[in-house]
Design a protein around this motif. Structure first.
Motif, PDB file in Angstrom:
ATOM      1  N   SER A   1      20.605 -10.204  -6.957  1.00 13.63           N
ATOM      2  CA  SER A   1      19.393 -10.411  -6.174  1.00 13.63           C
ATOM      3  C   SER A   1      19.070  -9.165  -5.358  1.00 13.63           C
ATOM      4  O   SER A   1      19.937  -8.585  -4.714  1.00 13.63           O
ATOM      5  N   SER A   2      17.798  -8.772  -5.392  1.00 11.33           N
ATOM      6  CA  SER A   2      17.275  -7.706  -4.530  1.00 11.33           C
ATOM      7  C   SER A   2      16.304  -8.376  -3.567  1.00 11.33           C
ATOM      8  O   SER A   2      15.372  -9.061  -4.001  1.00 11.33           O
ATOM      9  N   ASP A   3      16.522  -8.202  -2.264  1.00 10.05           N
ATOM     10  CA  ASP A   3      15.728  -8.890  -1.250  1.00 10.05           C
ATOM     11  C   ASP A   3      14.822  -7.913  -0.511  1.00 10.05           C
ATOM     12  O   ASP A   3      15.255  -6.834  -0.105  1.00 10.05           O
ATOM     13  N   PHE A   4      13.566  -8.356  -0.333  1.00  7.14           N
ATOM     14  CA  PHE A   4      12.546  -7.548   0.336  1.00  7.14           C
ATOM     15  C   PHE A   4      11.884  -8.393   1.410  1.00  7.14           C
ATOM     16  O   PHE A   4      11.520  -9.541   1.161  1.00  7.14           O
ATOM     17  N   PHE A   5      11.696  -7.810   2.586  1.00  3.75           N
ATOM     18  CA  PHE A   5      10.940  -8.496   3.627  1.00  3.75           C
ATOM     19  C   PHE A   5       9.461  -8.187   3.427  1.00  3.75           C
ATOM     20  O   PHE A   5       9.090  -7.026   3.241  1.00  3.75           O
ATOM     21  N   VAL A   6       8.607  -9.232   3.472  1.00  3.28           N
ATOM     22  CA  VAL A   6       7.158  -9.049   3.402  1.00  3.28           C
ATOM     23  C   VAL A   6       6.529  -9.648   4.652  1.00  3.28           C
ATOM     24  O   VAL A   6       6.975 -10.680   5.151  1.00  3.28           O
ATOM     25  N   SER A   7       5.508  -8.984   5.166  1.00  4.55           N
ATOM     26  CA  SER A   7       4.819  -9.493   6.348  1.00  4.55           C
ATOM     27  C   SER A   7       3.765 -10.525   5.978  1.00  4.55           C
ATOM     28  O   SER A   7       3.523 -11.473   6.724  1.00  4.55           O
ATOM     29  N   SER A   8       3.124 -10.334   4.846  1.00  6.72           N
ATOM     30  CA  SER A   8       2.089 -11.237   4.329  1.00  6.72           C
ATOM     31  C   SER A   8       1.643 -10.680   2.990  1.00  6.72           C
ATOM     32  O   SER A   8       2.086  -9.608   2.580  1.00  6.72           O
TER      33      SER A   8
ATOM     34  N   PRO B   1       0.791  -1.241   0.000  1.00  7.20           N
ATOM     35  CA  PRO B   1       0.000   0.000   0.000  1.00  7.20           C
ATOM     36  C   PRO B   1       0.822   1.289   0.000  1.00  7.20           C
ATOM     37  O   PRO B   1       0.396   2.292  -0.557  1.00  7.20           O
ATOM     38  N   SER B   2       2.014   1.263   0.581  1.00  7.84           N
ATOM     39  CA  SER B   2       2.789   2.496   0.685  1.00  7.84           C
ATOM     40  C   SER B   2       3.807   2.698  -0.434  1.00  7.84           C
ATOM     41  O   SER B   2       4.338   3.787  -0.578  1.00  7.84           O
ATOM     42  N   LYS B   3       4.091   1.657  -1.247  1.00  9.52           N
ATOM     43  CA  LYS B   3       5.139   1.805  -2.249  1.00  9.52           C
ATOM     44  C   LYS B   3       5.033   0.728  -3.322  1.00  9.52           C
ATOM     45  O   LYS B   3       4.671  -0.401  -3.050  1.00  9.52           O
ATOM     46  N   GLY B   4       5.385   1.110  -4.540  1.00  6.36           N
ATOM     47  CA  GLY B   4       5.520   0.147  -5.624  1.00  6.36           C
ATOM     48  C   GLY B   4       6.997  -0.116  -5.865  1.00  6.36           C
ATOM     49  O   GLY B   4       7.789   0.830  -5.981  1.00  6.36           O
TER      50      GLY B   4
ATOM     51  N   ALA C   1       5.964  -4.269   3.050  1.00  2.00           N
ATOM     52  CA  ALA C   1       7.208  -4.712   2.418  1.00  2.00           C
ATOM     53  C   ALA C   1       8.272  -3.640   2.596  1.00  2.00           C
ATOM     54  O   ALA C   1       7.975  -2.445   2.564  1.00  2.00           O
ATOM     55  N   VAL C   2       9.508  -4.104   2.774  1.00  3.23           N
ATOM     56  CA  VAL C   2      10.633  -3.196   2.946  1.00  3.23           C
ATOM     57  C   VAL C   2      11.887  -3.909   2.448  1.00  3.23           C
ATOM     58  O   VAL C   2      12.012  -5.122   2.619  1.00  3.23           O
TER      59      VAL C   2
END
Length: 172
Positions: A95-102, A47-50, A120-121
């Motif tokens: 590789s670009s890594d992103f943490f997602v909560s769900s 919701p906060s970023k693409g 996501a961050v």
């Protein structure tokens, strides 16, 4: 009468299955021509970023609720639910890594893939000490929960914080 009703129900079910298979087509792999010419077309946002908008990438590794899995062009169409973890996007051998909560992942027959994350961050933006402190706080809340709702909320928070710690290499 029971035999007639059963036979009628079986015939109706068989007809419905034939019609639905014909209407929906056969399950299969993505269109090979699209996959060969374009690679995997990837869109990823919260919701906060693409983060990605219809960009061609080599591979995406996804933390699914049934286990981690990789997505390449020509992947079988799939719908999935994300668990807290790391989405890795591989492009140009990096590789670009992103943490997602769900969130959710949709893989389409035309070699497109969309991930919509609740949060996501980039992993390199996570402060390991804050992630560990969040885990410890949520762990305390689990033990102090006055009811099932409080306990469930704290357990979800603890799972997310644990996954964050794992993403940055911090033991908990």
């Amino acid at each position: 009468r029971v035999a007639i009703a059963t036979a009628t129900m079986f015939a109706a079910r068989s007809s419905l299955l034939r019609v639905s298979r014909a209407a929906l087509g056969r399950r299969g792999f993505a269109d090979e021509a699209a996959a060969a010419s374009n690679g995997l077309v990837f869109t990823f946002s919260c919701p906060s970023k693409g983060f990605y908008n219809a960009q061609v990438v080599e591979q995406v590794n996804v933390p699914g609720t049934g286990g981690d899995f990789g997505v390449l062009a020509n992947h079988v169409p799939t719908l999935g639910v994300l668990r807290p973890g790391v989405v890795s996007v591989i492009e140009g051998g990096k590789s670009s890594d992103f943490f997602v909560s769900s969130g959710t992942v949709t893989i389409n027959a035309d070699s497109t893939c969309q991930i919509i994350a609740e949060e996501a961050v980039p992993v390199d933006h996570i402060d390991a000490s804050l992630a560990k402190a969040a885990y410890e706080e949520q762990s305390r809340k689990v033990g102090a929960a006055a009811n099932d709702v409080e306990r469930a909320e704290a357990e979800i928070g603890m799972d997310v914080a644990r996954a964050m710690c794992f993403a940055v290499g911090t033991a908990v």
